[in-house]
Design a protein around this motif. Structure first.
Motif, PDB file in Angstrom:
ATOM      1  N   GLU A 157      -7.100   8.270 -10.778  1.00 11.47           N
ATOM      2  CA  GLU A 157      -6.674   6.866 -10.924  1.00 11.47           C
ATOM      3  C   GLU A 157      -5.274   6.624 -10.361  1.00 11.47           C
ATOM      4  N   ALA A 158      -4.925   7.357  -9.298  1.00 12.50           N
ATOM      5  CA  ALA A 158      -3.652   7.148  -8.618  1.00 12.50           C
ATOM      6  C   ALA A 158      -3.911   6.546  -7.245  1.00 12.50           C
ATOM      7  N   LEU A 159      -2.936   5.808  -6.736  1.00  8.97           N
ATOM      8  CA  LEU A 159      -3.009   5.213  -5.407  1.00  8.97           C
ATOM      9  C   LEU A 159      -2.139   6.036  -4.466  1.00  8.97           C
ATOM     10  N   VAL A 160      -2.739   6.517  -3.380  1.00  8.65           N
ATOM     11  CA  VAL A 160      -2.040   7.457  -2.503  1.00  8.65           C
ATOM     12  C   VAL A 160      -2.252   7.076  -1.045  1.00  8.65           C
ATOM     13  N   GLY A 161      -1.607   7.821  -0.160  1.00  7.03           N
ATOM     14  CA  GLY A 161      -1.810   7.628   1.264  1.00  7.03           C
ATOM     15  C   GLY A 161      -0.705   6.848   1.943  1.00  7.03           C
ATOM     16  N   PRO A 162      -0.910   6.451   3.214  1.00  5.24           N
ATOM     17  CA  PRO A 162       0.132   5.794   4.021  1.00  5.24           C
ATOM     18  C   PRO A 162       0.673   4.508   3.404  1.00  5.24           C
ATOM     19  N   VAL A 163      -0.199   3.701   2.788  1.00  7.46           N
ATOM     20  CA  VAL A 163       0.257   2.446   2.190  1.00  7.46           C
ATOM     21  C   VAL A 163       1.242   2.724   1.053  1.00  7.46           C
ATOM     22  N   ALA A 164       0.899   3.695   0.203  1.00  6.23           N
ATOM     23  CA  ALA A 164       1.788   4.057  -0.907  1.00  6.23           C
ATOM     24  C   ALA A 164       3.107   4.611  -0.392  1.00  6.23           C
ATOM     25  N   ARG A 165       3.037   5.465   0.629  1.00  3.08           N
ATOM     26  CA  ARG A 165       4.263   6.063   1.164  1.00  3.08           C
ATOM     27  C   ARG A 165       5.181   5.002   1.778  1.00  3.08           C
ATOM     28  N   MET A 166       4.605   4.037   2.494  1.00  2.00           N
ATOM     29  CA  MET A 166       5.409   2.980   3.100  1.00  2.00           C
ATOM     30  C   MET A 166       6.075   2.116   2.034  1.00  2.00           C
ATOM     31  N   ALA A 167       5.368   1.855   0.934  1.00  2.00           N
ATOM     32  CA  ALA A 167       5.947   1.063  -0.150  1.00  2.00           C
ATOM     33  C   ALA A 167       7.140   1.777  -0.768  1.00  2.00           C
ATOM     34  N   LEU A 168       7.035   3.084  -0.932  1.00  2.00           N
ATOM     35  CA  LEU A 168       8.101   3.864  -1.549  1.00  2.00           C
ATOM     36  C   LEU A 168       9.295   4.079  -0.625  1.00  2.00           C
ATOM     37  N   LYS A 169       9.060   3.991   0.663  1.00  2.27           N
ATOM     38  CA  LYS A 169      10.106   4.266   1.645  1.00  2.27           C
ATOM     39  C   LYS A 169      11.311   3.353   1.473  1.00  2.27           C
ATOM     40  N   ASN A 170      11.073   2.118   1.052  1.00  2.00           N
ATOM     41  CA  ASN A 170      12.148   1.131   0.943  1.00  2.00           C
ATOM     42  C   ASN A 170      12.621   0.904  -0.493  1.00  2.00           C
ATOM     43  N   LEU A 171      12.228   1.788  -1.413  1.00  2.59           N
ATOM     44  CA  LEU A 171      12.598   1.627  -2.815  1.00  2.59           C
ATOM     45  C   LEU A 171      13.560   2.728  -3.262  1.00  2.59           C
ATOM     46  N   ASN A 172      14.306   2.437  -4.319  1.00  2.00           N
ATOM     47  CA  ASN A 172      15.202   3.424  -4.924  1.00  2.00           C
ATOM     48  C   ASN A 172      15.025   3.393  -6.439  1.00  2.00           C
ATOM     49  N   THR A 173      14.856   4.552  -7.059  1.00  4.23           N
ATOM     50  CA  THR A 173      14.667   4.612  -8.505  1.00  4.23           C
ATOM     51  C   THR A 173      15.697   5.550  -9.129  1.00  4.23           C
ATOM     52  N   ASP A 174      16.015   5.277 -10.399  1.00  3.51           N
ATOM     53  CA  ASP A 174      16.993   6.107 -11.115  1.00  3.51           C
ATOM     54  C   ASP A 174      16.394   7.442 -11.541  1.00  3.51           C
ATOM     55  N   ILE A 175      15.187   7.385 -12.077  1.00  2.62           N
ATOM     56  CA  ILE A 175      14.488   8.595 -12.518  1.00  2.62           C
ATOM     57  C   ILE A 175      13.037   8.502 -12.077  1.00  2.62           C
ATOM     58  N   CYS A 176      12.509   9.591 -11.577  1.00  3.00           N
ATOM     59  CA  CYS A 176      11.074   9.696 -11.315  1.00  3.00           C
ATOM     60  C   CYS A 176      10.482  10.683 -12.307  1.00  3.00           C
ATOM     61  N   PHE A 177       9.577  10.203 -13.158  1.00  6.70           N
ATOM     62  CA  PHE A 177       8.830  11.065 -14.067  1.00  6.70           C
ATOM     63  C   PHE A 177       7.524  11.432 -13.365  1.00  6.70           C
ATOM     64  N   MET A 178       7.361  12.694 -13.063  1.00  4.37           N
ATOM     65  CA  MET A 178       6.232  13.132 -12.251  1.00  4.37           C
ATOM     66  C   MET A 178       5.320  14.096 -13.020  1.00  4.37           C
ATOM     67  N   GLY A 179       4.032  13.827 -12.989  1.00  5.68           N
ATOM     68  CA  GLY A 179       3.037  14.759 -13.485  1.00  5.68           C
ATOM     69  C   GLY A 179       2.518  15.586 -12.320  1.00  5.68           C
ATOM     70  N   VAL A 180       2.241  16.855 -12.556  1.00  7.29           N
ATOM     71  CA  VAL A 180       1.763  17.737 -11.492  1.00  7.29           C
ATOM     72  C   VAL A 180       0.553  18.526 -11.967  1.00  7.29           C
ATOM     73  N   HIS A 181      -0.204  19.013 -11.004  1.00  5.88           N
ATOM     74  CA  HIS A 181      -1.354  19.864 -11.330  1.00  5.88           C
ATOM     75  C   HIS A 181      -0.919  21.290 -11.590  1.00  5.88           C
ATOM     76  N   GLY A 182       0.145  21.717 -10.903  1.00  2.93           N
ATOM     77  CA  GLY A 182       0.597  23.086 -11.081  1.00  2.93           C
ATOM     78  C   GLY A 182       2.065  23.263 -10.747  1.00  2.93           C
ATOM     79  N   LEU A 183       2.675  24.268 -11.394  1.00  3.91           N
ATOM     80  CA  LEU A 183       4.066  24.673 -11.145  1.00  3.91           C
ATOM     81  C   LEU A 183       4.049  26.167 -10.833  1.00  3.91           C
ATOM     82  N   ASP A 184       4.588  26.522  -9.684  1.00  2.00           N
ATOM     83  CA  ASP A 184       4.588  27.923  -9.272  1.00  2.00           C
ATOM     84  C   ASP A 184       5.997  28.305  -8.835  1.00  2.00           C
TER      85      ASP A 184
END
Length: 271
Positions: A157-184
């Motif tokens: 249920e996440a939105l990904v790909g070029p459209v998402a990346r372009m939207a984020l390119k022009n934004l700035n956030t204080d904190i990003c809370f990120m969930g991941v599938h794995g940590l190695d």
């Protein structure tokens, strides 16, 4: 029982059995077999299970297989709630937050929704359809702003790909809370979805502080695509079930490593 609850129940059964029968599931839930067939059809189309004659079959779990939101939402729930409570202590009124897709970030969104009146003037940037829906329904007359990236929908249920990346390119956030599938320790943050990995990298590039929310089952798990090395992480928040050896291994590699207490109540006392 609502459709998402039934589908989650079917997926839970498939965790314990390679296949399930429509008749058995329908009887256990006290619903019609037609209803269960429709649920299985949804799971099949979503890539969460395989429809077979008379029932459903479990999919093989591979490093490139992406688990869906319904499959993971109830897993390690106590740990995820404790992690979310700890993460909430980092949020201050007026912040611009990024929340990536995932079930642990979703639990944080639940807490944010409950604290909307206290946490004034928050802006939340997200690529999660579940988080978007939750915050939209709860914002009421508050001044909360929710910005959705757009993009291609994934099983989680996440939105990904070029459209998402372009939207984020022009934004700035204080904190990003990120969930991941794995940590190695060698490959860092990973995802089974190539496009999601690229999108999460864009989230990291757009933020001042990266906070990874990961329950104890995610450690020393290496999935298909790298998101970023551990050097990109400012803070990891995990649950109390992580082994001392796991803590020592990862705590030395990031500036801040936080293990949440066993209960939300204890989390508040120690925050």
């Amino acid at each position: 029982m609502l459709a998402p609850e039934r589908q989650s129940r079917i997926l839970k059964e498939l965790q314990h059995h390679e296949a399930v029968r429509v008749a058995d599931i329908a009887a256990a839930m006290n619903v019609s077999e037609m209803t269960i067939r429709r649920d299985i059809e949804v799971l099949d189309q979503s890539g969460l299970a395989r429809k077979i004659h008379g029932g459903a079959m479990r999919l093989a779990r591979l490093s490139a297989l992406e688990p869906g939101f319904l499959l993971n939402v109830d897993k390690q729930l106590e740990g995820k709630l404790a992690i979310a409570q700890t993460a909430l202590t980092l949020v201050q009124p007026g912040m611009t937050l990024a929340l990536t897709g995932g079930t642990t970030t979703y639990q944080l969104a639940v807490l944010l929704a409950a604290e909307i009146e206290r946490l004034r003037s928050l802006t939340v940037v997200t690529n999660s359809l579940k988080i978007t829906e939750l915050l939209y329904l709860q914002q009421g007359g508050s001044d909360l702003k929710v910005i959705v990236t757009g993009g291609e929908r994934t099983p989680s249920e996440a939105l990904v790909g070029p459209v998402a990346r372009m939207a984020l390119k022009n934004l700035n956030t204080d904190i990003c809370f990120m969930g991941v599938h794995g940590l190695d320790t060698e490959r860092g943050l990973t995802s089974p979805n190539l496009l999601e990995a690229e999108t999460n990298t864009a989230f990291i590039e757009a933020t001042t502080r990266l906070v990874v929310l990961a329950d104890s089952t995610k450690f020393q798990v290496r999935s298909l695509a790298q998101i970023a090395p551990l050097a990109a992480v400012d803070t990891i928040i995990t649950d109390h079930a992580l082994s001392p050896a796991g803590k020592d291994l990862f705590a030395s590699r990031v500036p801040h490593f936080i293990m949440s207490p066993a209960s939300p109540e204890n989390t508040r006392k120690n925050s």
